[in-house]
Every structure is written in structure tokens, then in C-alpha cells.
Write a protein that holds these residues in place. Structure first.
Motif, PDB file in Angstrom:
ATOM      1  N   ASN A 253     -71.999 -55.650 -37.364  1.00 50.82           N
ATOM      2  CA  ASN A 253     -71.448 -57.000 -37.491  1.00 50.82           C
ATOM      3  C   ASN A 253     -72.479 -58.068 -37.129  1.00 50.82           C
ATOM      4  N   GLY A 254     -73.721 -57.832 -37.546  1.00 53.97           N
ATOM      5  CA  GLY A 254     -74.781 -58.801 -37.319  1.00 53.97           C
ATOM      6  C   GLY A 254     -75.399 -58.759 -35.938  1.00 53.97           C
ATOM      7  N   GLU A 255     -74.908 -57.868 -35.071  1.00 50.62           N
ATOM      8  CA  GLU A 255     -75.418 -57.772 -33.700  1.00 50.62           C
ATOM      9  C   GLU A 255     -76.302 -56.540 -33.545  1.00 50.62           C
ATOM     10  N   SER A 256     -77.482 -56.705 -32.994  1.00 54.28           N
ATOM     11  CA  SER A 256     -78.384 -55.581 -32.760  1.00 54.28           C
ATOM     12  C   SER A 256     -77.884 -54.734 -31.592  1.00 54.28           C
ATOM     13  N   LYS A 257     -77.902 -53.409 -31.790  1.00 52.84           N
ATOM     14  CA  LYS A 257     -77.411 -52.504 -30.744  1.00 52.84           C
ATOM     15  C   LYS A 257     -78.356 -51.324 -30.598  1.00 52.84           C
ATOM     16  N   GLU A 258     -78.237 -50.671 -29.463  1.00 53.27           N
ATOM     17  CA  GLU A 258     -79.049 -49.497 -29.161  1.00 53.27           C
ATOM     18  C   GLU A 258     -78.190 -48.489 -28.409  1.00 53.27           C
ATOM     19  N   VAL A 259     -78.256 -47.223 -28.820  1.00 57.53           N
ATOM     20  CA  VAL A 259     -77.546 -46.169 -28.088  1.00 57.53           C
ATOM     21  C   VAL A 259     -78.522 -45.049 -27.767  1.00 57.53           C
ATOM     22  N   ARG A 260     -78.272 -44.370 -26.662  1.00 56.30           N
ATOM     23  CA  ARG A 260     -79.129 -43.285 -26.209  1.00 56.30           C
ATOM     24  C   ARG A 260     -78.302 -42.048 -25.899  1.00 56.30           C
ATOM     25  N   ALA A 261     -78.881 -40.886 -26.121  1.00 58.90           N
ATOM     26  CA  ALA A 261     -78.194 -39.631 -25.814  1.00 58.90           C
ATOM     27  C   ALA A 261     -79.213 -38.514 -25.670  1.00 58.90           C
ATOM     28  N   ALA A 262     -78.733 -37.394 -25.160  1.00 56.03           N
ATOM     29  CA  ALA A 262     -79.622 -36.244 -24.950  1.00 56.03           C
ATOM     30  C   ALA A 262     -79.950 -35.518 -26.249  1.00 56.03           C
ATOM     31  N   HIS A 263     -79.106 -35.707 -27.283  1.00 51.86           N
ATOM     32  CA  HIS A 263     -79.307 -35.004 -28.550  1.00 51.86           C
ATOM     33  C   HIS A 263     -78.949 -35.910 -29.720  1.00 51.86           C
ATOM     34  N   LEU A 264     -79.501 -35.574 -30.879  1.00 51.13           N
ATOM     35  CA  LEU A 264     -79.259 -36.338 -32.105  1.00 51.13           C
ATOM     36  C   LEU A 264     -78.827 -35.382 -33.209  1.00 51.13           C
ATOM     37  N   PHE A 265     -77.729 -35.708 -33.867  1.00 56.07           N
ATOM     38  CA  PHE A 265     -77.165 -34.875 -34.927  1.00 56.07           C
ATOM     39  C   PHE A 265     -77.175 -35.672 -36.233  1.00 56.07           C
ATOM     40  N   ASN A 266     -78.032 -35.253 -37.160  1.00 58.30           N
ATOM     41  CA  ASN A 266     -78.070 -35.872 -38.488  1.00 58.30           C
ATOM     42  C   ASN A 266     -76.978 -35.266 -39.349  1.00 58.30           C
ATOM     43  N   ALA A 267     -75.913 -36.030 -39.583  1.00 58.22           N
ATOM     44  CA  ALA A 267     -74.806 -35.590 -40.430  1.00 58.22           C
ATOM     45  C   ALA A 267     -74.615 -36.577 -41.576  1.00 58.22           C
ATOM     46  N   LEU A 268     -75.742 -37.014 -42.136  1.00 59.60           N
ATOM     47  CA  LEU A 268     -75.713 -38.019 -43.203  1.00 59.60           C
ATOM     48  C   LEU A 268     -75.597 -37.373 -44.582  1.00 59.60           C
ATOM     49  N   GLY A 269     -74.827 -36.305 -44.659  1.00 58.96           N
ATOM     50  CA  GLY A 269     -74.499 -35.713 -45.944  1.00 58.96           C
ATOM     51  C   GLY A 269     -75.417 -34.589 -46.376  1.00 58.96           C
ATOM     52  N   ARG A 270     -75.090 -34.015 -47.536  1.00 59.78           N
ATOM     53  CA  ARG A 270     -75.871 -32.951 -48.145  1.00 59.78           C
ATOM     54  C   ARG A 270     -76.216 -33.369 -49.573  1.00 59.78           C
ATOM     55  N   LYS A 271     -77.155 -32.671 -50.156  1.00 60.43           N
ATOM     56  CA  LYS A 271     -77.546 -32.955 -51.539  1.00 60.43           C
ATOM     57  C   LYS A 271     -77.680 -31.637 -52.290  1.00 60.43           C
ATOM     58  N   PRO A 272     -77.544 -31.679 -53.618  1.00 59.13           N
ATOM     59  CA  PRO A 272     -77.634 -30.442 -54.402  1.00 59.13           C
ATOM     60  C   PRO A 272     -78.984 -29.760 -54.220  1.00 59.13           C
ATOM     61  N   ASN A 273     -78.963 -28.458 -54.129  1.00 58.86           N
ATOM     62  CA  ASN A 273     -80.189 -27.674 -53.976  1.00 58.86           C
ATOM     63  C   ASN A 273     -80.756 -27.355 -55.357  1.00 58.86           C
ATOM     64  N   SER A 274     -81.279 -28.391 -56.011  1.00 55.56           N
ATOM     65  CA  SER A 274     -81.729 -28.241 -57.405  1.00 55.56           C
ATOM     66  C   SER A 274     -83.191 -28.616 -57.608  1.00 55.56           C
ATOM     67  N   ALA A 275     -83.841 -29.176 -56.604  1.00 52.72           N
ATOM     68  CA  ALA A 275     -85.158 -29.786 -56.791  1.00 52.72           C
ATOM     69  C   ALA A 275     -86.275 -28.781 -57.066  1.00 52.72           C
ATOM     70  N   LYS A 276     -86.157 -27.552 -56.583  1.00 55.22           N
ATOM     71  CA  LYS A 276     -87.268 -26.609 -56.668  1.00 55.22           C
ATOM     72  C   LYS A 276     -87.003 -25.442 -57.615  1.00 55.22           C
ATOM     73  N   LEU A 277     -86.140 -25.667 -58.602  1.00 53.90           N
ATOM     74  CA  LEU A 277     -85.764 -24.588 -59.511  1.00 53.90           C
ATOM     75  C   LEU A 277     -86.538 -24.601 -60.827  1.00 53.90           C
ATOM     76  N   GLY A 278     -87.373 -25.630 -61.043  1.00 53.51           N
ATOM     77  CA  GLY A 278     -88.093 -25.720 -62.318  1.00 53.51           C
ATOM     78  C   GLY A 278     -87.172 -25.999 -63.488  1.00 53.51           C
ATOM     79  N   LEU A 279     -86.148 -26.782 -63.265  1.00 44.01           N
ATOM     80  CA  LEU A 279     -85.107 -26.995 -64.275  1.00 44.01           C
ATOM     81  C   LEU A 279     -85.642 -27.665 -65.535  1.00 44.01           C
ATOM     82  N   GLU A 280     -86.635 -28.526 -65.380  1.00 43.48           N
ATOM     83  CA  GLU A 280     -87.170 -29.223 -66.554  1.00 43.48           C
ATOM     84  C   GLU A 280     -87.785 -28.236 -67.548  1.00 43.48           C
ATOM     85  N   LYS A 281     -88.363 -27.142 -67.052  1.00 49.52           N
ATOM     86  CA  LYS A 281     -88.943 -26.132 -67.938  1.00 49.52           C
ATOM     87  C   LYS A 281     -87.878 -25.297 -68.640  1.00 49.52           C
ATOM     88  N   ALA A 282     -86.678 -25.315 -68.080  1.00 46.90           N
ATOM     89  CA  ALA A 282     -85.579 -24.555 -68.674  1.00 46.90           C
ATOM     90  C   ALA A 282     -84.718 -25.406 -69.600  1.00 46.90           C
TER      91      ALA A 282
END
Length: 463
Positions: A253-282
Motif C-alpha cells: 500500500n505504498g509503504e516500504s516494509k522489511e521482514v526477517r526470519a530464520a528461513h525463506l521459502f520460495n513458493a512463487l509457483g511452478r512452471k512447465p518442465n519443457s525448456a530442455k527437451l529440444g522441442l523445436e527440433k521435434a
């Protein structure tokens, strides 16, 4: 260089891949499964549905014990034994993963433990051995991977993913959860209930954007009531580790904030596992999101190659992945198959209260120009939920005004994932509200709550 040929090759041994391989084997003699994961079983069994729901249920039991006074009970010193929780999870998922391993390793399939990359429209190369594999048909079912978006410092800062949280055998003192999707919310509440101080940061104004705004509001209230420090409508600015603490800076809401903790959990979603399959050649095309483009038979732009499950979308739901895999393999085999009917889909979020839905959403109905009648009823005015102290949430149903048939339903509350199936059956079979009022809704049960909005729908529809 050695080349082997198969009738049907599945790349990925998870739910979609196994379903496709099993179905393909009904017609094809020579079916191979290529899997490069260290463990066989797939995301759902090993690092998704089964371990998370095992832990979440334990946390629910603990939560009820810690609030025993609401039920006239005194349960002293109820707390989580994280090592025991971890061990129970391992034993539970082993029951499921051992069956999948046995099936994949059986003589029905040729199991190849390697990573496959397409080198042309009908050939993959195994990166470990250098061997090449050709097939009449391929199925891509490689699932999804954790997404690490461009947040300053996130890639450079060691952090947890859902894999790490599901494998905990100790109680973290404090955790910052980045994200507000299904995985983020389910595991944030789990951590909070076992005794961790949880700060959750969501970029949009509500969590669980996959659900309705009304449903999300109920869960957000429950989270805050339980003590989760939930921040919404934020803009992440930076992530860092300073000494023994993780620091996240953001604006709210326009206010700068800071939080601290002992651990950090990245739960910002998943993405398709398609990047390393060579799909363009297929000759296989992907969307901007990385999802593989498929038609309603799960065929890609290359008609000999199919895709199913998380790598194809449009939903990351296990039973839909299985259905897609079966459709794809059946179509390749020349059988008469029916595409997956997404209008009848069910979905569940295992927070407490749970969120469950069936059919098409109200937003989808509006987009299609379907006039609907809607009715709802709250859990805090329902006998069984009151005596269970399960007062968060509501049930809601809607019907097509023209046909009178039920086309959607939503349940937010205790055991919503179980309750939704009454409406899922009705929607799939094309029932009308009046048809469901012929059912003997037993009293007192949670399920009978559906009868109240159904009565309202009948009154509004006139039949």
C-alpha cells in the motif's frame, strides 16, 4: 551410435506418463518409459499431493488438540514431534511409490533411466548414454519445476522450495513464505500450525487467485485469525541473507516494509518442465508460459507427439493429468476416445477451511454469456458445522437459467474436498436442483447443507 525403436515412448513416469503407458500397453507391444528422476513415482506421490496432505492432516489433528477447550476437552502440552511427522510421511508415501516403482519396472514396459532430448521429429537422444531412441508415437509428460522469478537477490540467496518444506524433520523457528498460491497457502498454514512463526507475502490483493475472491477472503481471515502475518497487495523489492537471518524488503500500500526470519521459502509457483527437451527440433510448439500446445486429443503440432499433465496444462490437477494421458494414448492407438471435459472438473485446496469447486465458475459462465441463478448458505448457521466448531465458509451453487441444470458449485469450509463430490456427480449427470431435493439428505451431517441453497434455486427457477 546405437538406436532402439519402440511403438510408443513416454517421457516422464509421473501420473500422466504412467496413465499413458498403461493405456498404450493395451494396444502396443513395445512401450518404453524414459525417466531421469533419481526416484520413481512422480511429483504427486513423492513431492506433492501425498506428502503434503499427510503432513497437513497431522497439523489439523494438532490444531484441534490445541483448541480442545472449544469442545470441552483439556489436551495438555499438545505439540508437533517433527521427526515422527517426517517418519510417518516417509512410511505413508512409500506405500504409494513402491507400487508405482513395481509397475514401471515390470516386464510390461521398457524402463530407461536417462534424460531424453529430441534431436528430430521422431528421435530422442539419451544424454547419459548417447543412445538414440525412435518411436511411432511419443508422449511428453515431464511435469513442472519450481519457478524462481526475477526478484532482486532471490536466485543468489539460498532458499527453501516446497521439496525442502515437505522434508523437514525439525521445527523451524520462523519462516518467510513468498507467494499466495495453493502450495504457498497449504504449507504456510502447516508450518504455522506445527509451531513456526510464519510471515507470508503475496503480490496480488488476495491469495489463491485460482479460486473465487469470496473463497480467498474466507481463507485469508482464517489465516490471520490463526496468527499468520499475511501481507497482500505487495511489490517485492529484494531478498537477502544478512548473518543468520533472511531479509525480505517489499512495499505494501505504498509503504516500504522489511521482514526477517530464520528461513525463506520460495513458493512463487511452478512452471512447465519443457525448456530442455529440444522441442523445436521435434516440431513441437509451446505457449509463452512454457506449456506445450496441444489439441483436445493432447496432440502437439507434431501429430506423432502428444503431451499431458502439468507440462501441457491447462490445470495442475492429478486426476486431469491421468485423464489426459489416457485420452492421448487411446488416440494414438486408433481408439474412439472422448476429450477431457473440463466443464465438469473438480478442484480442491487443502487449507483449513478447504476450498472445493465443481463445474464451471461464475466468472466462466459470465464470459460465455450464460445467465445463471445463484444461491448460497453459510456454515456458521448449520447444525453439524456449529457443533464441530467449523464455522468458516459457505456453500454456493449455480444453475443455467435457460436449462435449469446445475453447472457449478463451490464449497469453502470443513472437509470441502469431500463435500464437493455430491455436486460434482450432479453437474456431470446434468441434474437440476429439484432432482437433488429428492435425495435423503441425512441430519445432522455436513452434506445436508447443500439442500438449503438447492431449495433457493428451485424457488428461483420455478421448478
Amino acid at each position: 551410435m546405437e538406436t532402439r525403436h519402440f511403438d510408443y515412448v513416454v517421457i516422464g513416469g509421473g501420473s500422466a506418463g504412467y496413465a499413458a503407458a498403461r493405456t498404450a500397453k493395451e494396444t502396443f507391444d513395445n512401450v518404453a518409459v524414459i525417466e531421469d528422476a533419481e526416484e520413481l513415482g512422480g511429483l504427486c506421490i513423492l513431492r506433492g499431493c501425498m506428502p503434503s496432505k499427510t503432513l497437513i492432516y497431522s497439523a489439523e489433528v494438532l490444531h484441534l488438540a490445541q483448541h480442545g477447550e472449544k469442545f470441552g476437552l483439556k489436551v495438555e502440552n499438545a505439540r508437533a514431534d517433527m521427526k515422527a511427522l517426517h517418519e510417518r510421511k516417509l512410511v505413508t508415501i512409500e506405500d504409494f511409490s513402491s507400487y508405482r516403482r513395481e509397475q514401471l519396472k515390470s516386464d510390461r514396459f521398457h524402463l530407461i533411466r536417462d534424460r531424453a532430448v529430441f534431436v528430430d521429429e521422431k528421435t530422442v537422444e539419451l544424454k547419459g548414454s548417447g543412445e538414440r531412441v525412435t518411436a511411432d508415437y511419443f508422449m511428453i509428460a515431464t511435469g513442472s519445476v519450481v519457478n524462481t522469478p526475477d526478484v532482486a537477490g532471490l536466485r543468489e540467496t539460498p532458499h527453501w522450495t516446497s521439496d525442502d518444506v515437505l522434508d523437514l524433520d525439525f521445527l523451524p523457528e520462523s519462516v518467510i513464505v513468498l507467494g499466495g498460491g495453493i502450495v504457498a497457502c497449504e504449507l504456510a498454514q502447516f508450518l504455522n500450525r506445527v509451531g513456526t512463526k510464519v510471515t507470508q507475502i503475496q503480490r496480488s490483493s488476495i491469495v489463491l487467485k485460482e479460486t473465487s475472491p469470496d473463497a480467498a477472503e474466507v481463507v485469508m481471515k482464517a489465516f490471520r485469525d490463526e496468527g499468520i502475518d499475511l501481507h497482500t497487495d505487495t511489490s517485492l523489492e529484494s531478498v537477502a541473507k544478512e548473518g543468520e537471518e533472511y531479509v525480505v524488503r517489499f512495499s505494501e500500500n505504498g509503504e516500504s516494509k522489511e521482514v526477517r526470519a530464520a528461513h525463506l521459502f520460495n513458493a512463487l509457483g511452478r512452471k512447465p518442465n519443457s525448456a530442455k527437451l529440444g522441442l523445436e527440433k521435434a516440431g513441437v510448439e509451446t505457449k509463452k508460459s512454457g506449456h506445450i500446445e496441444v489439441n483436445d486429443m493432447q496432440q502437439t503440432a507434431n501429430p506423432r507427439i502428444y503431451a499431458a499433465g502439468d507440462v501441457a496444462g491447462p490445470f495442475e490437477i492429478v486426476h486431469l493429468a491421468i485423464m489426459q494421458g489416457e485420452v492421448a494414448a487411446g488416440h494414438a492407438a486408433g481408439k474412439s476416445v472422448t476429450p477431457v471435459d473440463y466443464d465438469g472438473k473438480t478442484a480442491v485446496v487443502f487449507t483449513d477451511p478447504q476450498i472445493a469447486s465443481a463445474g464451471i465458475s461464475l466468472a466462466e459462465a459470465e464470459d460465455r454469456g450464460i445467465a445463471v441463478v445463484v444461491a448460497d448458505y453459510p456454515f456458521d448457521d448449520h447444525g453439524k458445522s456449529i457443533l464441530m466448531e467449523a464455522k468458516y465458509g459457505y456453500v454456493k451453487t449455480w444453475a443455467d437459467k435457460a436449462s435449469g441444470k446445475l453447472i457449478g458449485a463451490e464449497c469453502v469450509g470443513k472437509d470441502a474436498g469431500e463435500l464437493i463430490h455430491a455436486m460434482a456427480v450432479a453437474i456431470t449427470l446434468g441434474a437440476k436442483p429439484a432432482d437433488l431435493l429428492k435425495v435423503h439428505w441425512y441430519h445432522p451431517t455436513l452434506s445436508e447443507i447443500w439442500s438449503y441453497p438447492l431449495e433457493d434455486l428451485v424457488d428461483e427457477l420455478g421448478s
